[in-house]
Design a protein around this motif. Structure first.
Motif, PDB file in Angstrom:
ATOM      1  N   THR A  60       0.813  -1.091  -0.112  1.00  0.00           N
ATOM      2  CA  THR A  60       0.201  -0.024   0.087  1.00  0.00           C
ATOM      3  C   THR A  60       0.820   1.321  -0.017  1.00  0.00           C
ATOM      4  O   THR A  60      -0.010   2.394   0.046  1.00  0.00           O
ATOM      5  CB  THR A  60      -1.012  -0.019   1.194  1.00  0.00           C
ATOM      6  OG1 THR A  60      -0.134  -0.077   2.594  1.00  0.00           O
ATOM      7  CG2 THR A  60      -1.851  -1.154   1.338  1.00  0.00           C
ATOM      8  N   HIS A  61       2.113   1.268  -0.177  1.00  0.00           N
ATOM      9  CA  HIS A  61       2.976   2.404  -0.115  1.00  0.00           C
ATOM     10  C   HIS A  61       4.449   2.017  -0.619  1.00  0.00           C
ATOM     11  O   HIS A  61       5.042   1.257  -0.112  1.00  0.00           O
ATOM     12  CB  HIS A  61       3.084   2.994   1.226  1.00  0.00           C
ATOM     13  CG  HIS A  61       3.677   4.210   1.116  1.00  0.00           C
ATOM     14  ND1 HIS A  61       3.240   5.510   0.583  1.00  0.00           N
ATOM     15  CD2 HIS A  61       4.969   4.745   1.406  1.00  0.00           C
ATOM     16  CE1 HIS A  61       3.997   6.584   0.645  1.00  0.00           C
ATOM     17  NE2 HIS A  61       5.058   6.248   1.146  1.00  0.00           N
ATOM     18  N   HIS A  62       4.627   2.817  -1.834  1.00  0.00           N
ATOM     19  CA  HIS A  62       5.936   2.689  -2.281  1.00  0.00           C
ATOM     20  C   HIS A  62       6.321   3.912  -3.126  1.00  0.00           C
ATOM     21  O   HIS A  62       5.604   4.601  -3.491  1.00  0.00           O
ATOM     22  CB  HIS A  62       6.041   1.490  -3.186  1.00  0.00           C
ATOM     23  CG  HIS A  62       7.257   0.688  -3.570  1.00  0.00           C
ATOM     24  ND1 HIS A  62       8.321   1.403  -3.623  1.00  0.00           N
ATOM     25  CD2 HIS A  62       7.617  -0.699  -3.387  1.00  0.00           C
ATOM     26  CE1 HIS A  62       9.559   0.292  -3.780  1.00  0.00           C
ATOM     27  NE2 HIS A  62       8.796  -0.788  -3.856  1.00  0.00           N
ATOM     28  N   HIS A  63       7.754   4.099  -3.360  1.00  0.00           N
ATOM     29  CA  HIS A  63       8.308   4.867  -4.426  1.00  0.00           C
ATOM     30  C   HIS A  63       9.036   4.151  -5.401  1.00  0.00           C
ATOM     31  O   HIS A  63      10.401   4.030  -5.064  1.00  0.00           O
ATOM     32  CB  HIS A  63       8.789   6.135  -3.799  1.00  0.00           C
ATOM     33  CG  HIS A  63       8.217   6.859  -2.771  1.00  0.00           C
ATOM     34  ND1 HIS A  63       6.959   7.520  -2.847  1.00  0.00           N
ATOM     35  CD2 HIS A  63       8.175   6.589  -1.287  1.00  0.00           C
ATOM     36  CE1 HIS A  63       6.605   7.737  -1.737  1.00  0.00           C
ATOM     37  NE2 HIS A  63       7.158   7.321  -0.890  1.00  0.00           N
ATOM     38  N   PHE A  64       8.574   3.370  -6.521  1.00  0.00           N
ATOM     39  CA  PHE A  64       9.537   2.647  -7.434  1.00  0.00           C
ATOM     40  C   PHE A  64      10.692   3.243  -7.616  1.00  0.00           C
ATOM     41  O   PHE A  64      11.841   2.583  -7.651  1.00  0.00           O
ATOM     42  CB  PHE A  64       8.699   2.198  -8.387  1.00  0.00           C
ATOM     43  CG  PHE A  64       7.216   1.493  -8.508  1.00  0.00           C
ATOM     44  CD1 PHE A  64       7.215   0.642  -7.072  1.00  0.00           C
ATOM     45  CD2 PHE A  64       6.481   1.172  -9.327  1.00  0.00           C
ATOM     46  CE1 PHE A  64       6.193  -0.063  -6.987  1.00  0.00           C
ATOM     47  CE2 PHE A  64       5.322   0.492  -9.034  1.00  0.00           C
ATOM     48  CZ  PHE A  64       5.176  -0.245  -7.982  1.00  0.00           C
ATOM     49  N   THR A  84      -1.625  10.284   0.981  1.00  0.00           N
ATOM     50  CA  THR A  84      -0.367  11.055   1.098  1.00  0.00           C
ATOM     51  C   THR A  84       0.349  10.666   2.330  1.00  0.00           C
ATOM     52  O   THR A  84      -0.103   9.712   3.082  1.00  0.00           O
ATOM     53  CB  THR A  84      -0.816  12.603   1.416  1.00  0.00           C
ATOM     54  OG1 THR A  84       0.384  13.519   1.516  1.00  0.00           O
ATOM     55  CG2 THR A  84      -1.457  12.871   2.819  1.00  0.00           C
ATOM     56  N   HIS A  85       1.678  11.280   2.701  1.00  0.00           N
ATOM     57  CA  HIS A  85       2.217  10.900   3.861  1.00  0.00           C
ATOM     58  C   HIS A  85       1.791  11.718   5.072  1.00  0.00           C
ATOM     59  O   HIS A  85       1.451  12.798   5.061  1.00  0.00           O
ATOM     60  CB  HIS A  85       3.815  11.337   3.648  1.00  0.00           C
ATOM     61  CG  HIS A  85       4.494  10.607   2.543  1.00  0.00           C
ATOM     62  ND1 HIS A  85       4.662  11.064   1.353  1.00  0.00           N
ATOM     63  CD2 HIS A  85       5.005   9.565   2.713  1.00  0.00           C
ATOM     64  CE1 HIS A  85       5.338  10.051   0.725  1.00  0.00           C
ATOM     65  NE2 HIS A  85       5.886   9.025   1.492  1.00  0.00           N
ATOM     66  N   LEU A  86       1.467  10.986   5.998  1.00  0.00           N
ATOM     67  CA  LEU A  86       1.121  11.710   7.313  1.00  0.00           C
ATOM     68  C   LEU A  86       1.415  11.421   8.470  1.00  0.00           C
ATOM     69  O   LEU A  86       1.698  10.110   8.930  1.00  0.00           O
ATOM     70  CB  LEU A  86      -0.265  11.883   7.287  1.00  0.00           C
ATOM     71  CG  LEU A  86      -1.102  13.103   7.994  1.00  0.00           C
ATOM     72  CD1 LEU A  86      -0.925  14.220   7.339  1.00  0.00           C
ATOM     73  CD2 LEU A  86      -2.565  12.686   8.483  1.00  0.00           C
ATOM     74  N   ALA A 126       0.103   7.073   4.591  1.00  0.00           N
ATOM     75  CA  ALA A 126       1.269   6.439   4.775  1.00  0.00           C
ATOM     76  C   ALA A 126       1.917   6.783   6.123  1.00  0.00           C
ATOM     77  O   ALA A 126       1.928   7.963   6.512  1.00  0.00           O
ATOM     78  CB  ALA A 126       2.299   6.475   3.853  1.00  0.00           C
ATOM     79  N   HIS A 127       2.246   5.526   6.888  1.00  0.00           N
ATOM     80  CA  HIS A 127       2.962   5.903   8.328  1.00  0.00           C
ATOM     81  C   HIS A 127       2.001   6.104   9.364  1.00  0.00           C
ATOM     82  O   HIS A 127       1.799   5.138  10.284  1.00  0.00           O
ATOM     83  CB  HIS A 127       3.956   6.922   8.249  1.00  0.00           C
ATOM     84  CG  HIS A 127       4.975   6.997   7.073  1.00  0.00           C
ATOM     85  ND1 HIS A 127       5.854   5.820   6.822  1.00  0.00           N
ATOM     86  CD2 HIS A 127       5.268   7.683   6.147  1.00  0.00           C
ATOM     87  CE1 HIS A 127       6.418   5.614   5.806  1.00  0.00           C
ATOM     88  NE2 HIS A 127       5.982   7.125   5.257  1.00  0.00           N
ATOM     89  N   SER A 128       1.715   7.412   9.647  1.00  0.00           N
ATOM     90  CA  SER A 128       0.969   7.695  10.928  1.00  0.00           C
ATOM     91  C   SER A 128       1.305   6.995  12.050  1.00  0.00           C
ATOM     92  O   SER A 128       0.833   6.276  12.859  1.00  0.00           O
ATOM     93  CB  SER A 128      -0.702   7.169  10.786  1.00  0.00           C
ATOM     94  OG  SER A 128      -1.185   7.853   9.669  1.00  0.00           O
ATOM     95  N   VAL A 134       6.340  -1.179   1.828  1.00  0.00           N
ATOM     96  CA  VAL A 134       7.709  -1.514   1.768  1.00  0.00           C
ATOM     97  C   VAL A 134       8.263   0.170   1.898  1.00  0.00           C
ATOM     98  O   VAL A 134       9.489   0.047   2.266  1.00  0.00           O
ATOM     99  CB  VAL A 134       8.386  -2.235   0.779  1.00  0.00           C
ATOM    100  CG1 VAL A 134       7.893  -3.842   0.909  1.00  0.00           C
ATOM    101  CG2 VAL A 134       8.269  -1.797  -0.518  1.00  0.00           C
ATOM    102  N   ASP A 135       7.600   0.906   1.457  1.00  0.00           N
ATOM    103  CA  ASP A 135       7.991   2.345   1.571  1.00  0.00           C
ATOM    104  C   ASP A 135       8.897   2.485   0.222  1.00  0.00           C
ATOM    105  O   ASP A 135       9.333   1.264  -0.274  1.00  0.00           O
ATOM    106  CB  ASP A 135       8.414   3.021   2.618  1.00  0.00           C
ATOM    107  CG  ASP A 135       8.535   4.563   2.600  1.00  0.00           C
ATOM    108  OD1 ASP A 135       8.100   4.959   1.629  1.00  0.00           O
ATOM    109  OD2 ASP A 135       8.745   5.228   3.708  1.00  0.00           O
ATOM    110  N   GLY A 136       9.496   3.596   0.093  1.00  0.00           N
ATOM    111  CA  GLY A 136      10.277   3.759  -0.992  1.00  0.00           C
ATOM    112  C   GLY A 136      11.526   3.048  -0.787  1.00  0.00           C
ATOM    113  O   GLY A 136      11.985   2.729   0.272  1.00  0.00           O
TER     114      GLY A 136
HETATM  115 ZN   LIG Z   1       6.988   7.331   1.494  1.00  0.00          ZN
END
Ligand SMILES: [Zn+2]
Length: 462
Positions: A65-69, A231-233, A268-270, A319-321
């Protein structure tokens, strides 16, 4: 019409409402959707294609649910190895600013190959930097060759340094252009139907890189078309201080003010959310992409995932970026989620063994985050479990791998507790993407060579 029969797996984990785990299990698929799940003896005996998974465990395909390829091009950059989020970003922005459309294409395939080899069947990506003519289309075209489902985010940055933002002015875009391109992408690509291979998401990058006005307008545009917002938050304490200072609100309250709440929004994150904010997520239906490895890598903190689950907040894994992980192994992320939740529980008193000790996350709960959880976060009722009517998205692991030796007491838990390796099969919509541990849709040695060349070029110009 085409049919697929998968049979004889040692255990098939459905993740359905009853959490059935079926021995000698299999499934029958027609045109990409599951028609039957059950014991092999109860399934049809023939199909256009048959895969025998004797000695394997089958699980529902994992959902990222969150990545920056694109960040696979900037893993382990020395200047960004040991900083926190803001220092890390400042070191990397100038390198990212040199990327070309070809770099976006190559890095997308690299990230998706890693994901597929770790059991992922649906990936959300957040691309928010578009230098030198790059477009989200470059990512979309690259992903189509790999065969995983994609939720492609049209990200954005519009608040440069000269106006009080974090990114240099050279990497931000004009808001009018961002919104126009967002609309073009939705109209060109977004498919909302069951079995969709491609959805578009609108995703201004973070409170410290876009203006409140762009957040508001993106929300309005997304709702006009019925698409999701991301968004990132509440990732770091620096972000919290920035929001308090610049806008006079904590990050979650600020999102509420901008109309960024509801079942169509996920953050993302929280990590830095208090009890009231978790209750607010639960009440309003906002989802969370939990990224434990990235949160550890950047010393951001530990997200209160067990409390979110207790209150019914939708939580998926990311996995995030790849510059803050520095990998895209989603199965490893499942393991990290379980371990870091236990560390948090320990810090909060679970090690005291008292009656009020916080519960520990189980292996099955961790798998649930990456399957049912991810599907709910992305708004995909057709994904997340193996049951009739859902997409035929699954992965399988041989149980005779070295890392499972001695762990056959509970093969389902072994997938999480033991060291994660590459999976043996990944199937998306009934199509085999990984077979016997090898990517079927990409020539990996060629891709890796191109990727390394691109990464060296970007870094060399530093
Ligand atoms: Zn990110």
């Amino acid at each position: 019409m085409t049919t697929l029969l998968v049979r004889h797996s040692s255990i098939l984990v459905t993740m359905d409402d009853h959490r059935r785990e079926i021995s000698d299990g299999g499934l029958f698929v027609r045109d990409g959707f599951i028609e039957q799940v059950g014991k092999t003896s109860e399934l049809p005996e023939t199909a256009d294609e048959t895969i025998d998974l004797t000695g394997h465990i089958i699980l529902p395909g994992l959902i990222n649910t969150h990545h920056h390829f694109y960040q696979t091009l900037t893993r382990v950059v020395p200047a960004a190895q040991n900083g926190n989020l803001f220092q890390w970003l400042k070191a990397l922005y100038p390198i990212w600013a040199r990327m070309t459309p070809e770099d976006i294409f190559i890095s997308t395939q690299t990230a998706l190959a890693e994901l597929a080899l770790s059991g992922c069947t649906t990936a959300s990506d957040h691309l928010y930097i578009f230098p030198n003519g790059s477009r989200l289309d470059d990512e979309i075209h690259a992903a189509a060759q790999v065969g995983l489902r994609l939720h492609a985010s049209r990200g954005s940055m519009s608040l440069g340094e000269s106006r009080g933002g974090l990114p240099p002015d050279s990497v931000v875009e004009q808001e009018e252009i961002i919104l126009k391109d967002s609309q073009r992408l939705i109209e060109t690509y977004h498919d909302p139907n069951p079995g969709s291979m491609l959805q578009i998401v609108l995703a201004p990058c973070s409170p410290f890189s876009v203006t409140p006005e762009l957040m508001r307008q993106s929300a309005a545009l997304a709702r006009e078309y019925g698409i999701h917002l991301h968004t990132h938050l509440a990732e770091t304490q620096d972000e919290e201080a920035f929001c308090q200072q610049k806008f006079g609100y904590r990050p979650v309250a600020f999102m509420d003010l901008l109309n960024w709440t509801g079942t169509d929004v996920w953050f993302a994150h929280s990590v830095h959310v208090n009890q009231q904010e978790i209750e607010f997520y639960s009440r309003t239906g906002c989802g969370v992409a939990h990224c434990p490895t990235s949160n550890m890598r950047l010393a951001s903190g530990i997200a209160p995932v067990m409390e979110m689950r207790r209150l019914g907040v939708k939580v998926g894994l990311g996995v995030d970026g790849s510059a803050s992980n520095d990998g895209s192994n989603l199965l490893e992320e499942v393991r990290q989620a379980m371990l870091v939740a236990r560390l948090k529980a320990g810090l909060e008193g679970a090690s005291l063994s008292g009656v009020s000790a916080p519960p520990l996350m189980t292996a099955r709960q961790a798998i649930e985050l990456a399957t049912r959880g991810g599907a709910s976060v992305l708004g995909r009722s057709d994904l997340g479990s193996l049951e009739p009517g859902k997409c035929a998205d699954l992965f399988a692991l041989r149980l005779d791998h070295l890392e499972y030796a001695g762990a056959w007491h509970d093969p389902v838990a072994a997938v999480v507790f033991c060291a994660p390796g590459n999976v043996d099969y990944t199937i998306v919509g009934g199509k085999t993407i990984v077979q016997d541990g090898q990517m079927k849709t990409l020539d990996l040695p060629v891709l890796i060579e191109k990727h390394n060349r691109a990464a060296s070029r970007l870094a060399a110009e530093n």
